[in-house]
Scaffold this active site. Sequence first.
Site, PDB file in Angstrom:
ATOM      1  N   CYS A  24       0.808  -1.229   0.000  1.00  0.00           N
ATOM      2  CA  CYS A  24       0.000   0.000   0.000  1.00  0.00           C
ATOM      3  C   CYS A  24       0.836   1.270   0.000  1.00  0.00           C
ATOM      4  O   CYS A  24       0.295   2.371  -0.100  1.00  0.00           O
ATOM      5  CB  CYS A  24      -0.939   0.005   1.203  1.00  0.00           C
ATOM      6  SG  CYS A  24      -0.076   0.183   2.784  1.00  0.00           S
ATOM      7  N   CYS A  56      -1.444  -6.481   4.888  1.00  0.00           N
ATOM      8  CA  CYS A  56      -1.098  -6.348   3.462  1.00  0.00           C
ATOM      9  C   CYS A  56      -0.311  -7.552   2.960  1.00  0.00           C
ATOM     10  O   CYS A  56      -0.456  -7.971   1.814  1.00  0.00           O
ATOM     11  CB  CYS A  56      -0.288  -5.073   3.233  1.00  0.00           C
ATOM     12  SG  CYS A  56      -1.243  -3.551   3.424  1.00  0.00           S
ATOM     13  N   CYS A 128       5.537 -28.015 -18.136  1.00  0.00           N
ATOM     14  CA  CYS A 128       6.068 -28.843 -19.234  1.00  0.00           C
ATOM     15  C   CYS A 128       6.805 -28.026 -20.280  1.00  0.00           C
ATOM     16  O   CYS A 128       7.398 -28.581 -21.208  1.00  0.00           O
ATOM     17  CB  CYS A 128       4.941 -29.618 -19.894  1.00  0.00           C
ATOM     18  SG  CYS A 128       3.758 -28.554 -20.778  1.00  0.00           S
ATOM     19  N   CYS A 295      31.740 -19.977  23.053  1.00  0.00           N
ATOM     20  CA  CYS A 295      31.713 -21.211  22.261  1.00  0.00           C
ATOM     21  C   CYS A 295      32.956 -22.042  22.560  1.00  0.00           C
ATOM     22  O   CYS A 295      34.075 -21.522  22.598  1.00  0.00           O
ATOM     23  CB  CYS A 295      31.658 -20.848  20.778  1.00  0.00           C
ATOM     24  SG  CYS A 295      31.907 -22.233  19.659  1.00  0.00           S
ATOM     25  N   CYS A 311      26.611 -19.945  17.052  1.00  0.00           N
ATOM     26  CA  CYS A 311      27.837 -19.197  17.331  1.00  0.00           C
ATOM     27  C   CYS A 311      28.034 -18.134  16.256  1.00  0.00           C
ATOM     28  O   CYS A 311      27.864 -18.404  15.064  1.00  0.00           O
ATOM     29  CB  CYS A 311      29.043 -20.133  17.367  1.00  0.00           C
ATOM     30  SG  CYS A 311      30.583 -19.252  17.730  1.00  0.00           S
ATOM     31  N   HIS A 861      51.605 -39.809 -25.168  1.00  0.00           N
ATOM     32  CA  HIS A 861      51.172 -38.880 -24.107  1.00  0.00           C
ATOM     33  C   HIS A 861      50.197 -37.871 -24.722  1.00  0.00           C
ATOM     34  O   HIS A 861      50.556 -37.127 -25.638  1.00  0.00           O
ATOM     35  CB  HIS A 861      52.367 -38.129 -23.495  1.00  0.00           C
ATOM     36  CG  HIS A 861      51.964 -37.184 -22.393  1.00  0.00           C
ATOM     37  ND1 HIS A 861      51.978 -37.561 -21.067  1.00  0.00           N
ATOM     38  CD2 HIS A 861      51.536 -35.890 -22.416  1.00  0.00           C
ATOM     39  CE1 HIS A 861      51.570 -36.540 -20.328  1.00  0.00           C
ATOM     40  NE2 HIS A 861      51.295 -35.508 -21.120  1.00  0.00           N
ATOM     41  N   GLY A 862      48.955 -37.853 -24.238  1.00  0.00           N
ATOM     42  CA  GLY A 862      47.942 -36.930 -24.764  1.00  0.00           C
ATOM     43  C   GLY A 862      47.654 -35.801 -23.791  1.00  0.00           C
ATOM     44  O   GLY A 862      47.797 -35.962 -22.577  1.00  0.00           O
ATOM     45  N   GLU A 987      50.162 -48.551 -18.070  1.00  0.00           N
ATOM     46  CA  GLU A 987      50.591 -47.169 -17.857  1.00  0.00           C
ATOM     47  C   GLU A 987      52.064 -47.198 -17.480  1.00  0.00           C
ATOM     48  O   GLU A 987      52.519 -48.106 -16.784  1.00  0.00           O
ATOM     49  CB  GLU A 987      49.793 -46.507 -16.721  1.00  0.00           C
ATOM     50  CG  GLU A 987      48.364 -46.186 -17.087  1.00  0.00           C
ATOM     51  CD  GLU A 987      47.679 -45.301 -16.036  1.00  0.00           C
ATOM     52  OE1 GLU A 987      48.390 -44.700 -15.207  1.00  0.00           O
ATOM     53  OE2 GLU A 987      46.449 -45.210 -16.063  1.00  0.00           O
TER      54      GLU A 987
END
Length: 1013
Positions: A24, A56, A128, A295, A311, A861-862, A987
Amino acid sequence: MAEASERLYRVEYAKSGRASCKKCSESIPKDSLRMAIMVQSPMFDGKVPHWYHFSCFWKVGHSIRQPDVEVDGFSELRWDDQQKVKKTAEAGGVAGKGQDGSGGKSEKTLGDFAAEYAKSNRSTCKGCMEKIEKGQVRLSKKMLDPEKPQLGMIDRWYHPTCFVKNREELGFRPEYSASQLKGFSLLSAEDKEVLKKQLPGVKSEGKRKGDEVDGADEVAKKKSKKGKDKDSKLEKALKAQNDLIWNIKDELKKACSTSDLKELLIFNQQQVPSGESAILDRVADGMAFGALLPCKECSGQLVFKSDAYYCTGDVTAWTKCMVKTQTPSRKEWVTPKEFREISYLKKLKVKKQDRIFPPETSAPAPPHLPPSVTSAPTAVNSSCPADKPLSNMKILTLGKLSQSKDEAKATIEKLGGKLTGSANNASLCISTKKEVEKMGKKMEEVQAANVRVVCEDFLQDVAASTKSLQELLSAHSLSSWGAEVKVEPVEVAAPKGKSAAPSKKSKGLYKEEGVNKSEKRMKLTLKGGAAVDPDSGLEHSAHVLEKGGKVFSATLGLVDIVKGTNSYYKLQLLEDDKESRYWIFRSWGRVGTVIGSNKLEQMPSKEDAVEHFMKLYEEKTGNAWHSKNFTKYPKKFYPLEIDYGQDEEAVKKLTVKPGTKSKLPKAVQELVGMIFDVESMKKALVEYEIDLQKMPLGKLSKRQIQAAYSILSEVQQAVSQGSSDSQILDLSNRFYTLIPHDFGMKKPPLLNNADSVQAKVEMLDNLLDIEVAYSLLRGGSDDSSKDPIDVNYEKLKTDIKVVDRDSEEAEVIRKYVKNTHATTHNAYDLEVMDIFKIEREGESQRYKPFKQLHNRRLLWHGSRTTNFAGILSQGLRIAPPEAPVTGYMFGKGIYFADMVSKSANYCHTSQGDPIGLILLGEVALGNMYELKHASHISKLPKGKHSVKGLGKTTPDPSASITLEGVEVPLGTGIPSGVNDTCLLYNEYIVYDIAQVNLKYLLKLKFNFKTSLW
């Protein structure tokens, strides 16, 4: 139970008469009951309350089912007001008579739900995401756009069946019925009947006599009576406790000044909060239950908040304490002698007691969030339904596509997107390579708006791929420009303001019309020591002041995962290029969004400007500007070592299209261009959610990256040792502050498992290599007579020669590729495009001592293309000491494979970006330490030179060939005979960089067999 700071609603007695009601617009009198919805501020990284008069608040429509759980401050109200809130919530808020004329309780009209016939076919169902055809019945729930709360409530429409599916999430309670929908009386009799069946009101009734079985009803009645008696006792105790606290508060307000109350807190060793009401609350709590002890975990002050004592201290400078308890330790509350003259305090005697709490109730699912709706947009559309990956995105199409415009529109809408004709409104552009190369007027507009262009295949793949939207965008990108894709904001339910007209001042968090410059990648104007922030408006007329070797520019970061904040603060002292004029420019906000604001202040003099800059810096960080050793303080910002160096223009010169000056073979020119492709570097960082606005490419210092590695090592240790949540939280906050991430409106995720650590290690590995590549681009010769390609080639410090396709050498390598493609890596075939013989400067000399070592092999090695500038200029490197060992199966070393596809998987190619680079290196393995399972090797056993991880498949050893004393294991894969191993393929790992001599670099094309990868 949600923490107070996370709750959507708040209730309290107005602290002043300054606030105005959002419904308001009248002022809310001091001490009157008021309610608020918490909304994201468009001006800073945090939430703000939108206050309403109590009456309100309900008029605008809300569905609060459990006020004690959903509303912050509920338990601090007077008992009568708590009951008032509960009863109003139970009644569904304030409403008038039903539209059908009946005034019964169940027939109240629900102000935030409506039914009507669709006025056009433009609306989309939020359940949807399909269109709602004109004339169809549609139902709505009023929702608030969190980015533009000033627009108030907006109807979000659903098909009736979709509304029914989402009934609970939308807050349409079981007792509500279709006849309570606003507009229900205007529907046809037939449609009314259908809706009544779909949305019946369920009345709570007792069992019928016929339902009673063997006296079970009597037992239930007895149990029910006991439960009611117990609840009644608890309710009486809670009321008595509430009356006691409010009696103390009322009497204290009459008898004591605010200064007196502060003195009482200090005398009882309690922290003094800000605000009169908070001070009064603390004193009343202490008098009623005893003075709180510090604490136990951090010695901080405990404070009552709704459901427990929390805390307010900090476990470290980065992280707040997480202690929460309903039974805090206390001592007796003491009233000083001088206060005993106050009659109320003199006669007050409170029996020592513990605070009583209502039974814990789990928070209901938020009624304001439908499943397909999130509270705010993020850079990638991760929260949309799986079958609607383009939800809330506007798509522009340009040029001749394989589909007609209508077909493209249908496809886009099926995926949740909308077609737009304006580049300024578009999130994304779908076009062809030909259109991009042609660069017509429309495409120029797309470039000017910084909208990313992708190929048409993107639409097919986005519907089927399991990859993230951002990965697919990167894979199908056709343009060298393009900001990170943002989606349109979506809404959360909340109240309506009086006016639906948008405020002229407020931009909202994300612009829907036009292009917000801070949403796109900023163009930084570099002058002297740093880039002038373009938001200052002074980038062309001023520069950043440099004094005493210090550049007066700072970028600060602060992450708090608990609060969900991810904040930045930028500060600059600007000096006019011509006159003696000075400004302080500062900007702040949330990383990865346009939430935030800025301020430009003109200063009277240079001295005043310097003083003000230093004052602001100290205020934000707790450290003096000239302090050599920075100390992080709780809730204070941390400086990011972002170097907006002077060499940006040099990078641009070196990345322009090469001319005809280069003497290098065409294949080498293309390779160098590929290695130094800045756009590929940007794409790699975007995939890791790195924020390219707050941390532009190549700007984060190496030291800061190493500090981030150290934090990840601590995270790994904390996770493996099962450390406290506080420690994990602290480390996560530190990491995200050091390396700015773009999470949009999502909370930064905790780094609390090995997978998250491994992902961030990989990110930092790539950041380091990109930092090397970018440093190379910026540094070195500025010889304008040389072709840019030649300049970049020289920086690699590697002799690169093209291997003749018809040579025996090339034939052997192609055979090695063909034979060692593993059967399980069947998503793609590999095509050898180019083979390069490489010789890194100084590497053969370094390798010389190992040339005599037995068991030398040519192995694969990639790596990502973006890493090759670093690999060629500095060699293959071992992870830095700061990096955690997580992610390295056999510890920190250099990893190789004898199956090409095992290494090729590390090239990170995609259907949209199918070209990768892979290395063949001569590796001196010597005596191998053979292992079948992960082992974090830090030192090899005596007499061993390398590790071999034994795989179940190995290249046929009988087919291996030897070239110049080096074994090339190019046989096809056969069972190795090793079954009790966790590895599918072999590896090889060496722990000394000198054991590697890189020989070949291959440019491979990954021919993906299907788009459904």
